[in-house]
Write a protein that holds these residues in place. Structure first.
Motif, PDB file in Angstrom:
ATOM      1  N   ALA A 294       0.841  -1.215   0.000  1.00  0.00           N
ATOM      2  CA  ALA A 294       0.000   0.000   0.000  1.00  0.00           C
ATOM      3  C   ALA A 294       0.871   1.258   0.000  1.00  0.00           C
ATOM      4  CB  ALA A 294      -0.922  -0.013   1.208  1.00  0.00           C
TER       5      ALA A 294
ATOM      6  N   THR B  67      -4.078  -3.300  -1.065  1.00  0.00           N
ATOM      7  CA  THR B  67      -4.309  -1.874  -0.815  1.00  0.00           C
ATOM      8  C   THR B  67      -5.805  -1.576  -0.815  1.00  0.00           C
ATOM      9  OG1 THR B  67      -2.286  -1.524  -2.066  1.00  0.00           O
ATOM     10  CG2 THR B  67      -3.575   0.428  -1.540  1.00  0.00           C
TER      11      THR B  67
ATOM     12  N   CYS C  36      -7.732   3.155   2.454  1.00  0.00           N
ATOM     13  CA  CYS C  36      -7.450   3.304   1.027  1.00  0.00           C
ATOM     14  C   CYS C  36      -8.214   4.476   0.411  1.00  0.00           C
ATOM     15  CB  CYS C  36      -7.786   1.991   0.321  1.00  0.00           C
ATOM     16  SG  CYS C  36      -7.541   2.065  -1.430  1.00  0.00           S
TER      17      CYS C  36
END
Ligand code: C2E
Ligand code: MG
Ligand code: MG
Length: 605
Positions: A409, A444, A450
């Motif tokens: 991520a 992610t 997110c």
């Protein structure tokens, strides 16, 4: 129920032992009294005779001795003496009684003055000797009884301890068996395998073994698509077949959900034989879907001195994990190179955060061309890692790794920032928008932060949301939850473009396309790779393009490498092309729109 019975048996046995002990005590006390009173008979008779001879007759003592003797013979009487049943003792008592009767008669004669007391004295001496013998017999019989009772008591005690130990051992065995057995399939579980494998290796030191770990590819997907019952049935069928094949001095177990291990004797084509066995099992039990099910295998050839079983399992697991990272239906043997690779990955993991700070991650851009006019409408941001002294590392080498440890991520958001910075600069320089698509890993997308982070970054650079295309690979949509779908929908409502990457590389559900908020479909490179060899590929590309258009989606075809690809895609109305034919991914600093469009046109002419 069984536990209740066992409790009852144990309690009864202990109670019997306690009762025997009590009886023993009472009996012992009774015997002691018999010994004691036998002694009294001996001593008191002597005293009586002495007093009689001295002219002090004692009739009360005579009555008392009568009473004691009768009580000793019958067990009845005021002295509460138990009858000693010992034959020798009773014979001796009878003999003594006769002498006693003679003494009593002699006393009468002495009292009447008919005889002298000599004979009485003689009789008392004889009585003493016989009484002595009687006391001895009483003591002996008491001792014998005591020994006998102790023997019985000890035997009962030993018996109950033995019964307790046997039942306890059996219970432990059953418990161990249940701890070591996999509930679903009935074969060994991880702990059971470890214990049995260690003992097997110990028992057969001359056998050479391999440890194989395998699992079902996309088992989660199978479960959600065909139902958990079918999933369980599949696991049981596989367990049955490996257990019946690898038995005797070989072992098999299910060590996690769809993870199996087999300790198998070394031999030729082990992995192929296992694959055939698994395929046969599937074919028999799951005819309709057997072709879709594949397995990933990791194997380790145990050296002569293989160390402990955990190390062996770790090595097979290492091979299996790496096989999984490479794709589906892969078989991989453990070797030292694998260890090197892991060390390398370890280094990458350790360096990653520092590398982000040092700016070692670079954004490369690969243009996507509108096939109608060969203009660049968008570019895909692809990450590269420039490691000092090592060179440029491609994403395939670190993305799966960072996906596994969750740090992907940070890279995805870093590349998003770089894309935003690029677009901002482009806007400021040329006054027009430039669109970039950014790859987002499944990991992610599933992170809580997110959505807010995407908004925060794009808003920080004041980028119109439609300049960012969010590429999510097809496999991320497998078993996707409603919550995630809703969040993707929110992003779309915010103006971001959502595209499904690598469509056709996994289990595509056409039905899913209709439900998901997707505006762009990126056909996997594989379609064009098969273009030349497989006649069907062309039809698939054109059908999928048509389907996507009816669903109001744009289509991008990846892996455009040849002129004939361009011609074909143009002909079927595919919207965009991306591939080496036009341009490889290039560092953002070198990315020049005008030059790229010019060279594409030249190429296409
Ligand atoms: P992808 O998103 O499908 O990207 C396309 C990949 O195909 C790129 O590989 C690109 O270099 C390669 N490619 C493009 N045209 C051609 C062609 O004509 N022939 C061939 N053989 N290959 C072509 P790359 O850059 O190595 O990236 C591999 C994958 O790594 C990407 O596949 C994407 O899934 C992932 N990736 C790249 N950057 C990122 C990122 O920032 N975040 C995440 N999560 N994944 C990324
Ligand atoms: Mg992509
Ligand atoms: Mg792709």
């Amino acid at each position: 129920m069984r536990k209740k019975n066992e409790f009852f048996i144990y309690t009864s046995m202990w109670m019997i032992a306690v009762i025997i002990l009590l009886v023993l005590l009472v009996q012992n006390l009774g015997d002691a009294r018999v010994v004691n009173y036998s002694g009294i008979v001996r001593g008191a008779t002597q005293k009586l005779v002495k007093e009689e001879i001295s002219g002090f007759p004692d009739d009360r003592l005579i009555d008392r001795l009568d009473g004691i003797i009768v009580n000793l013979q019958t067990g009845d009487g005021e002295f509460n003496l138990r009858r000693n049943g010992d034959k020798n003792y009773q014979e001796q008592l009878a003999k003594l009684k006769e002498i006693w009767e003679q003494i009593k008669r002699e006393i009468q004669l002495v009292r009447q003055g008919e005889v002298s007391s000599d004979n009485l004295y003689e009789l008392s001496q004889v009585h003493f000797t016989e009484a002595d013998q009687m006391v001895l017999l009483a003591e002996q019989s008491s001792e014998q009884k005591l020994l006998k009772s102790i023997g019985i008591y000890t035997a009962t005690l030993l018996l109950s301890v033995a019964a307790f130990t046997i039942v306890n051992r059996r219970n432990r065995r059953l418990l161990l068996k249940s701890i070591h057995t996999d509930n679903l399939t009935g074969i060994l579980n991880r702990d059971g395998f470890k214990a049995e494998a260690a003992s097997l290796l110990h028992r057969y030191p001359d056998n050479r073994y391999c440890l194989i770990e395998f699992d079902i590819d996309d088992f989660k997907f199978l479960n959600t698509s065909y139902g958990y019952e079918q999933g369980d049935r599949l696991l049981c069928a596989l367990a049955d077949s490996i257990q019946s094949t690898y038995n005797g001095d070989q072992l098999s177990a299910r060590i996690a959900s769809d993870d199996f291990v087999i300790l198998v004797k070394q031999g030729p084509e082990l992995v192929d034989r296992l694959r055939n066995l698994l395929a046969d099992t599937l074919h028999l039990a799951f005819l309709n879907i057997s072709e879709f099910i594949t397995f990933t295998i990791g194997a380790y050839e145990l050296p002569e001195d293989c160390g402990n079983i955990q190390t062996v399992m770790d090595k097979a697991n290492m091979a299996h994990k790496n096989a999984k990272a490479e794709g589906k239906s892969i078989s991989l043997w453990y070797d030292e190179m694998l260890l090197d690779k892991l060390n390398w990955e370890n280094q990458l993991t350790k360096r990653m955060r520092k590398a982000l700070g040092n700016g070692e991650f670079k954004m490369y851009l690969q243009p996507k061309y509108s096939l109608a006019d060969l203009k660049i409408r968008n570019a895909e941001a692809l990450v590269r890692w420039d490691i000092p002294d090592e060179g440029t590392v491609c994403p395939d080498q670190f993305i799966p790794l960072f996906e596994r440890n969750g740090s992907i991520a940070e890279i995805d958001f870093y590349i998003l920032e770089k894309a935003c910075a690029y677009i901002r600069k482009y806007l400021d320089t040329f006054g027009t928008e430039f669109h970039i698509s950014v790859n987002f890993s499944r990991v992610t997308i599933y992170q809580q932060r997110c959505y807010s982070t995407i908004l925060e970054i794009t808003d920080r650079f004041q980028i119109p949301h439609n300049c960012i295309e969010i590429e999510i690979t097809e496999s991320a949509f497998n078993g996707i939850s409603e919550v995630i779908v809703q969040k993707i929908l929110n992003l779309q409502e915010e103006g971001f473009i959502i595209s499904m990457d690598d469509f056709g590389s996994g289990y595509s559900s056409l039905n899913l396309l209709n439900k998901l908020p997707i505006q762009v479909l990126k056909l996997d490179q594989e379609f064009l790779r098969e273009y030349g060899t497989e006649g069907k590929a062309k039809n698939v590309i054109s059908c999928v393009t048509e389907l996507a258009h009816t669903l109001d989606m744009k289509v991008v075809c990846e892996g455009v490498e040849k002129q004939e690809h361009v011609d074909f895609l143009k002909k079927i109305g595919c919207d965009y092309g991306q591939g080496y034919f036009f341009s490889k991914p290039i560092p953002e600093e070198e990315f020049c729109l005008a030059d790229l469009e010019q060279s594409a046109k030249e190429l296409a002419n």
